[in-house]
Design a protein around this motif. Structure first.
Motif, short mmCIF file in Angstrom:
data_model
loop_
_atom_site.label_atom_id
_atom_site.label_comp_id
_atom_site.label_asym_id
_atom_site.label_seq_id
_atom_site.Cartn_x
_atom_site.Cartn_y
_atom_site.Cartn_z
N HIS A 46 56.67 22.96 4.37
CA HIS A 46 56.76 21.81 3.33
C HIS A 46 57.87 22.10 2.37
N CYS A 47 58.47 20.80 2.04
CA CYS A 47 59.51 20.79 1.11
C CYS A 47 58.87 20.16 -0.11
N ALA A 48 59.04 21.06 -1.34
CA ALA A 48 58.29 20.67 -2.56
C ALA A 48 59.40 19.76 -3.30
N LEU A 49 60.91 20.01 -2.84
CA LEU A 49 61.87 19.30 -3.51
C LEU A 49 62.59 18.45 -2.66
N PRO A 50 62.07 17.49 -2.19
CA PRO A 50 62.89 16.73 -1.00
C PRO A 50 64.14 15.92 -1.51
N GLU A 51 64.23 15.74 -2.85
CA GLU A 51 65.48 14.99 -3.06
C GLU A 51 65.99 13.92 -2.42
N LEU A 52 64.84 13.12 -2.10
CA LEU A 52 64.90 11.92 -1.25
C LEU A 52 64.32 10.42 -1.96
N ILE B 251 64.19 6.42 3.67
CA ILE B 251 64.07 7.09 4.83
C ILE B 251 64.29 6.19 6.15
N ASP B 252 65.38 6.56 6.82
CA ASP B 252 65.74 5.79 7.94
C ASP B 252 65.12 6.23 9.41
N LEU B 253 64.19 5.41 9.94
CA LEU B 253 63.58 5.81 11.37
C LEU B 253 64.14 5.13 12.31
N SER B 254 65.10 4.55 12.19
CA SER B 254 65.84 3.69 13.33
C SER B 254 66.45 4.51 14.30
N THR B 255 66.43 4.13 15.51
CA THR B 255 67.21 4.80 16.80
C THR B 255 67.69 3.80 17.74
N ARG B 256 68.40 4.46 18.71
CA ARG B 256 68.75 3.82 19.87
C ARG B 256 68.05 4.52 21.13
N PHE B 257 67.49 3.76 22.11
CA PHE B 257 67.28 4.31 23.21
C PHE B 257 67.34 3.42 24.52
N GLN C 190 52.91 7.38 7.97
CA GLN C 190 52.77 8.77 8.16
C GLN C 190 54.03 9.54 8.41
N LEU C 191 54.35 9.08 9.78
CA LEU C 191 55.89 9.49 10.16
C LEU C 191 56.83 9.47 8.83
N ARG C 192 57.10 8.52 8.22
CA ARG C 192 58.05 8.54 6.99
C ARG C 192 57.76 9.65 5.98
N ILE C 193 56.51 9.61 5.82
CA ILE C 193 55.98 10.85 4.81
C ILE C 193 56.24 11.93 5.16
N ALA C 194 55.90 12.34 6.40
CA ALA C 194 56.40 13.89 7.13
C ALA C 194 57.68 13.86 7.02
N CYS C 195 58.64 13.04 7.38
CA CYS C 195 59.94 13.12 6.82
C CYS C 195 60.32 13.63 5.56
N PHE C 196 59.74 12.68 4.60
CA PHE C 196 60.21 12.95 3.22
C PHE C 196 59.51 14.30 2.85
N CYS C 197 58.23 14.78 3.15
CA CYS C 197 57.84 16.34 2.92
C CYS C 197 58.52 17.54 3.82
N THR C 198 59.55 16.97 4.50
CA THR C 198 60.35 18.04 5.21
C THR C 198 61.84 17.91 4.74
N GLY C 199 61.99 17.13 3.77
CA GLY C 199 63.52 16.96 3.23
C GLY C 199 64.38 16.18 4.32
N SER C 200 63.95 15.35 5.18
CA SER C 200 64.54 14.66 6.29
C SER C 200 64.82 13.21 5.88
N ALA C 201 66.13 12.94 5.68
CA ALA C 201 66.42 11.43 5.48
C ALA C 201 66.28 10.50 6.52
N ASN C 202 66.47 11.07 7.84
CA ASN C 202 66.46 10.29 8.86
C ASN C 202 65.90 11.28 10.26
#
Length: 347
Positions: free
Chosen positions: A38-44, A49-55, A319-331
């Protein structure tokens, strides 16, 4: 197999899969052994948070595939339409279930170009079984499956265990690998290979990569299990006993994903098989998936309305977006490098 038997089989499958207690594997996905640091200081900014991708060359709003289901049952037209409407609204990918019934009988159950008209912008994948592909008419069936729904690619599903325990199943699999390689050479669309709930091993994945397939879906143990489904629809005790013995057979999804990614670092991978929520989606991406597939988890919503399907995925994507947020992941690129800790299995 005649038309009535095919339709009866698909209706049985849908009825059983709609009851997870009857269709679910006794095995686990393996995702429960992993926990994010867990990242308690995500700075995001959560909203940014960008969930977009190409496949397979198509832009998607999130790395989610509404995965293969409802290949030919009488309720499938409505279900497929609801899924397509939701995929279009949310910008997700969609793969239809096996088109064998639509190709071999007079029942199309919504698997026509009307599906593409409902979802003109999505990544849409057709679907044919490996056992059907190896027949003399296999390549023609593959082309027809793609053309039938104006698909962007073709899923070839591998289900040897299901066919082996299913009365009247296609149990001669000689030549399937060669048929896949020929399909890759001959078709004008990408070929994607998936298991159906028992997992792709790294060894098989390497063979498929050598054949030139465009992507793989590891489709591991932990979700719907087709041996369990066939045990439920068995008509006598012997058939039930044979199928039920295999209800824990397979490679857990998390294990299959990690092992295939290690052997094939550049191969586009889909993780499916027991993906319950957005946290499982995040774990799958951190373990090496490019996309995450859900099928049975959304099926009941799909029997209701497009709005119910949209509501289901809005929860999972939140839920996926919050998981990104709480791991400090902007994308998603940063999520792939988020720290996961493997816990000791419960005794």
């Amino acid at each position: 197999m005649n038309e009535v038997d095919l339709l009866d089989r698909k209706n049985d499958h849908l009825a059983i899969v709609l009851d997870p207690a009857r269709a679910r594997s006794l095995g686990r996905t393996g995702f429960e052994q992993w926990r994010f640091v867990h990242c308690a200081l995500p700075e995001l900014d959560l909203a940014a948070i960008d969930l977009s991708t190409r496949f397979l060359g198509k832009p998607l709003s999130a790395p989610v595939l509404i995965s293969s289901m409802t290949g030919g049952a009488s309720r499938a037209r409505e279900i497929n339409h609801h899924l397509a409407d939701a995929a279009q609204a949310l910008g997700l990918a969609m793969a239809v279930g096996s088109q064998r019934v639509a190709l071999e009988t007079s029942a199309d159950h919504g698997l026509t170009r009307a599906l593409r008209q409902r979802a003109p912008d999505i990544l849409l994948l057709a679907n044919l079984g490996g056992a059907q592909l190896r027949t003399p008419a296999g390549l023609d069936l593959a082309r027809r499956a793609v053309d039938m729904i104006d698909a962007d690619g073709l899923f070839i599903h591998l289900n040897p265990l299901q066919e082996a325990v299913q009365p009247g199943g296609d149990s001669d699999w000689r030549g399937v690998a060669d048929a896949i390689a020929e399909a890759v050479r001959q078709l004008q669309v990408p070929v994607v290979i998936k298991e159906v709930g028992s997992g792709l091993s790294a060894e098989v994945a390497v063979r498929l990569a050598a054949a030139g397939v465009a992507a793989l879906d590891v489709a591991g143990l932990g979700g719907t299990h087709w041996a369990a489904v066939e045990a439920e629809r068995a008509t006598n005790a012997a058939e039930r006993e044979v199928a039920a013995a295999f209800s824990e057979w397979g490679i857990p999804t998390a294990q299959a994903l990690r092992e295939v990614r290690q052997r094939l670092p550049q191969m586009p991978l889909i993780a499916s098989g027991g993906i319950r929520n957005g946290i499982d989606m995040a774990k799958a991406i951190a373990l090496g998936a490019d996309m995450v597939g859900q099928a049975a988890a959304v099926l009941r919503s799909a029997t209701e309305s497009p709005e119910a399907v949209i509501a289901h995925f809005e929860v999972a994507l939140r839920q996926l977006r919050i998981a990104c947020f709480c791991t400090g992941s902007a994308n998603l690129a940063q999520l792939r490098h988020a720290t996961l800790v493997q816990e000791a299995p419960a005794q």
